[in-house]
Design a protein around this motif. Structure first.
Motif, PDB file in Angstrom:
ATOM      1  N   ALA A  62       0.681  -1.307  -0.445  1.00 34.02           N
ATOM      2  CA  ALA A  62       0.199  -0.027   0.282  1.00 34.02           C
ATOM      3  C   ALA A  62       1.032   0.634   0.116  1.00 34.02           C
ATOM      4  O   ALA A  62       0.521   2.372  -0.666  1.00 34.02           O
ATOM      5  N   GLY A  63       1.978   1.002   1.273  1.00 27.89           N
ATOM      6  CA  GLY A  63       2.899   2.646   0.671  1.00 27.89           C
ATOM      7  C   GLY A  63       3.543   2.518  -0.643  1.00 27.89           C
ATOM      8  O   GLY A  63       3.077   3.608  -1.275  1.00 27.89           O
ATOM      9  N   GLU A  71      -5.601  16.403  -1.553  1.00 30.58           N
ATOM     10  CA  GLU A  71      -5.266  17.699  -2.137  1.00 30.58           C
ATOM     11  C   GLU A  71      -6.467  18.893  -2.000  1.00 30.58           C
ATOM     12  O   GLU A  71      -5.624  19.701  -0.821  1.00 30.58           O
ATOM     13  N   ALA A  72      -7.491  18.823  -1.899  1.00 31.16           N
ATOM     14  CA  ALA A  72      -8.383  19.899  -1.110  1.00 31.16           C
ATOM     15  C   ALA A  72      -8.437  19.368   0.880  1.00 31.16           C
ATOM     16  O   ALA A  72      -8.393  20.613   1.099  1.00 31.16           O
ATOM     17  N   ALA A  73      -7.819  18.279   1.120  1.00 28.56           N
ATOM     18  CA  ALA A  73      -7.860  18.211   2.534  1.00 28.56           C
ATOM     19  C   ALA A  73      -6.834  18.397   2.910  1.00 28.56           C
ATOM     20  O   ALA A  73      -6.627  19.327   3.707  1.00 28.56           O
ATOM     21  N   MET A  74      -5.824  18.997   2.229  1.00 30.10           N
ATOM     22  CA  MET A  74      -4.833  19.179   3.402  1.00 30.10           C
ATOM     23  C   MET A  74      -4.519  20.598   2.672  1.00 30.10           C
ATOM     24  O   MET A  74      -4.430  21.457   2.934  1.00 30.10           O
ATOM     25  N   THR A 134      -2.368  17.423   7.485  1.00 31.85           N
ATOM     26  CA  THR A 134      -1.145  16.823   5.735  1.00 31.85           C
ATOM     27  C   THR A 134      -1.460  15.954   6.287  1.00 31.85           C
ATOM     28  O   THR A 134      -2.166  15.553   5.753  1.00 31.85           O
ATOM     29  N   ARG A 135      -0.818  15.468   4.997  1.00 30.87           N
ATOM     30  CA  ARG A 135      -0.463  14.827   4.535  1.00 30.87           C
ATOM     31  C   ARG A 135      -1.078  13.368   4.636  1.00 30.87           C
ATOM     32  O   ARG A 135      -1.735  12.251   4.265  1.00 30.87           O
ATOM     33  N   PHE A 136      -0.807  13.155   6.000  1.00 30.11           N
ATOM     34  CA  PHE A 136      -1.050  11.215   6.317  1.00 30.11           C
ATOM     35  C   PHE A 136      -2.473  11.847   6.803  1.00 30.11           C
ATOM     36  O   PHE A 136      -2.901  10.747   6.535  1.00 30.11           O
ATOM     37  N   GLN A 137      -2.534  12.611   7.513  1.00 30.49           N
ATOM     38  CA  GLN A 137      -4.177  13.051   7.980  1.00 30.49           C
ATOM     39  C   GLN A 137      -4.729  12.999   7.188  1.00 30.49           C
ATOM     40  O   GLN A 137      -5.528  12.103   6.551  1.00 30.49           O
ATOM     41  N   ALA A 138      -4.689  13.359   5.447  1.00 28.54           N
ATOM     42  CA  ALA A 138      -5.323  13.604   4.108  1.00 28.54           C
ATOM     43  C   ALA A 138      -6.107  11.748   3.937  1.00 28.54           C
ATOM     44  O   ALA A 138      -6.764  11.660   3.501  1.00 28.54           O
ATOM     45  N   LEU A 183      10.167   7.360   1.561  1.00 30.19           N
ATOM     46  CA  LEU A 183       9.660   7.177   3.003  1.00 30.19           C
ATOM     47  C   LEU A 183       9.033   5.769   2.918  1.00 30.19           C
ATOM     48  O   LEU A 183       8.863   4.802   3.329  1.00 30.19           O
ATOM     49  N   TYR A 184       8.001   6.593   2.051  1.00 32.74           N
ATOM     50  CA  TYR A 184       6.712   5.252   1.003  1.00 32.74           C
ATOM     51  C   TYR A 184       7.506   3.991   1.021  1.00 32.74           C
ATOM     52  O   TYR A 184       6.712   2.837   0.619  1.00 32.74           O
TER      53      TYR A 184
END
Lengths: 283, 316
Positions: free
Chosen positions: A96-97, A177-180, A185-189, B35-36
């Motif tokens: 997934a990463g 992008e909208a969430a950011m 943060t990207r991780f939260q998004a 990182l990913y």
């Protein structure tokens, strides 16, 4: 999409041919499984005399009981479950990463990494079987389920990554992008916006890797030789040669081996077909 | 002091290409993706690439676990042995036979199934789940199931073939050197048709329906629209799936290993089973790696030829 349906409406002969084809594919796909179950429920005394009879004249579940409670079957089952779940979990997490990185970033060496991953799909895995055996043996990890999980995870990552990438590709970039933009943060998004949308993809990848790990034979055969660490395929193979006269028990063990992967398959089938048809392998 | 800080902050925010922006670019292109990616790179590197390099190096060494004092670099000795090894050439021929006929039937049955699934009929969803089921059956179990079906004691196949006059009497086909290879091939076809069907179905569904409507208006026959629209559209997908599956099947030892173990009399020994038995029955890792390198070279040559043909022949 309905083009061939149209032509069959024009020619009744084609419609008959179509249903003959449907019957043929069904018979071909299901008959071996039917036969497996038929022998498993046939009482031992009748297996020889029944011969090629389509329906057994009597039904018994004795073979299942014997296999479940009087053999090492459950131990093999547990080992396989540990290995398959572990492999599926780690593979999906890592893939997934990686799939996310391939889908969202332009970065140095991207083409090279993708190329190397494609090559790993092309070289014979048997090529690395001897070195892996030596490495695992030198580390003193033969007969450990952990080494199997590590090896299986590595083997499944390339395909799982391509699968995950195609799922991420299907999720519009604007969403995160909208969430950011709104201050995530990207991780939260990722966690709040993208992750819920990838659940079907994660499910499909989990299921795919689980079934692959569940049925792997050669590496398990090579890395595991102790009875109490055997996975299902290896255990069943030794089981079969040990009980080679007892067809009913062998078939019952076979039917039981089928259960987990079929359950998983039914569960993920829709996602998997969707995922595969929506881009993963669209060349 | 405070004024300077404000100016510095303003510069950081406003001036494009300033250190802040550059750092963010650097972060975005060089660091964050990795990182990913790093767990994947680490695992593939250590479990696949490193052993691959070691495996190639093994082919130039003598590494027999049963003979641990006689190890060391031997140059091309293993390759010379390969050249004169009759079993290798038999296995190579069997590999071609096994791969060709497996792919041939998997492909045509898979294409038929995909075309069937691209139409509408009653109970299609259930049909699809059922005909894809063999794909979910663990390969060792497919192998056992088919070995059982071919067994004259409990399986019907020898009896059917005898009734049809193909066999003189219902005996075990897997024990007959002339016919044994067809056992694993049949199991492989059974197992592999669904995969071809899925990938080809995906390609079929991407063909715009208007093309067929236009062809129908112009009076094209079903055969014409198949050869003039369907096949050209499918060609790129066919090339890539056939290539990947060929490589996969050539490497695929499980079915043969379980059903016949390479016998009788090496009649079902393919290169991948030969590699496995050389490594784990004879514990001769050097020679096993040499056979594996030979297989790798053959598959690479095949992939290069096919990709070249694809570029030459496929216009889309």
């Amino acid at each position: 999409m309905a083009n061939i349906a149209c032509s069959s409406r024009r020619h009744p002969a084609l419609a008959i041919g179509k249903y003959a084809a449907i019957a043929f594919y069904l018979g071909f796909a299901l008959f071996p499984l039917y036969w497996l179950m038929k022998i498993a429920v046939t009482p031992d005394a009748l297996i020889f005399s029944e011969g090629t009879r389509m329906l057994p004249s009597a039904v018994t579940f004795e073979n299942f009981a014997t296999v479940l409670f009087e053999t090492e079957f459950l131990a093999y089952f547990r080992n396989s479950l540990t290995v398959s779940l572990g492999t599926a979990f780690f593979t999906t997490l890592i893939a997934a990463g990686a799939g996310y990185a391939f889908s969202r970033f332009v970065f140095a060496g991207k083409r090279i990494i993708i190329g190397v991953m494609l090559i790993t799909q092309m070289f014979p895995l048997l090529m690395i079987i001897a070195p892996i055996y030596k490495i695992v043996a030198d580390l003193g990890l033969l007969n450990s389920l952990t080494s199997l999980i590590v090896v299986y995870t590595a083997f499944n990552i390339p395909f799982a990554t391509f699968l995950m990438q195609s799922f991420f590709d299907g999720i519009p970039k604007d969403l995160e992008e909208a969430a950011m933009m709104d201050g995530c943060t990207r991780f939260q998004a990722l966690r709040t916006v993208v992750f819920p949308l990838t659940l079907p993809g994660l499910g499909a990848t989990l299921g795919f890797v689980f079934t692959a790990a569940w049925s792997e034979l050669l590496f398990a055969l090579m890395l595991i030789s102790k009875n109490d660490a055997m996975t299902f395929p290896v255990g069943l193979l030794t089981f079969v040669s040990k009980f080679s006269v007892d067809w009913g028990q062998m078939m019952a063990a076979g039917v039981l081996a089928l259960v987990p992967s079929c359950l998983f398959f039914i569960f993920i089938q829709r996602y998997l077909v969707q995922g595969l048809t929506s881009g993963a392998v669209k060349g | 002091m405070a004024g300077k800080a404000v100016i510095a902050r303003a510069q950081k925010n406003v001036v494009p290409g300033g250190t802040g922006a550059r750092r963010s670019l650097y972060w975005h292109y060089m660091v964050e993706p990795f990182l990913y990616l790093s767990p994947m790179i680490l695992l593939i590197g250590s479990v696949m690439l490193m052993p691959l390099v070691i495996g190639v190096s093994y082919s130039f060494q003598a590494i027999e676990l049963l003979n641990p004092f006689d190890t060391g670099w031997v140059g091309f000795e293993n390759y010379q042995k390969l050249w004169t090894d009759r079993k290798f050439w038999i296995a190579l021929e069997n590999t071609f036979f096994w791969t060709f006929w497996s792919i041939f039937f998997q492909f045509f049955l898979g294409l038929g199934l995909a075309m069937l699934l691209n139409t509408q009929f009653f109970g299609k969803k259930l049909f699809q789940a059922l005909v894809f089921l063999p794909w979910a059956v663990p390969t060792f179990l497919s192998a056992l199931t088919w070995a059982w079906l071919f067994n004259p004691v409990i399986g019907p196949i020898p009896h059917w073939l005898a009734a049809l006059g193909v066999l003189s009497e219902p005996y075990n086909i897997l024990g007959d050197p002339d016919l044994a290879i067809w056992g694993p091939i049949t199991a492989n076809i059974w197992f592999g048709v669904p995969f071809f069907a899925i990938t080809l179905l995906a390609a079929l569904q991407s063909i715009p329906g208007e093309l067929y409507e236009a062809a129908e208006i112009d009076g094209a026959s079903a055969w014409q629209s198949f050869t003039k629209i369907t096949l050209p559209f499918l060609a790129p997908m066919i090339a890539i799936t056939v290539m990947l599956r060929t490589i996969w099947i050539a490497n695929f030892a499980d079915l043969i290993f379980v059903m016949t173990g390479g016998g009788p009399a090496n009649s079902t020994q393919i290169l991948s089973t030969y590699i496995f038995t050389t490594a784990f029955r004879k514990l001769d890792f050097g020679y096993a790696s040499t056979i594996a390198v030979a297989l790798l070279i053959i598959l690479l040559a095949y992939a290069v030829i096919l990709l070249w043909m694809r570029r030459r022949l496929v216009k889309i």
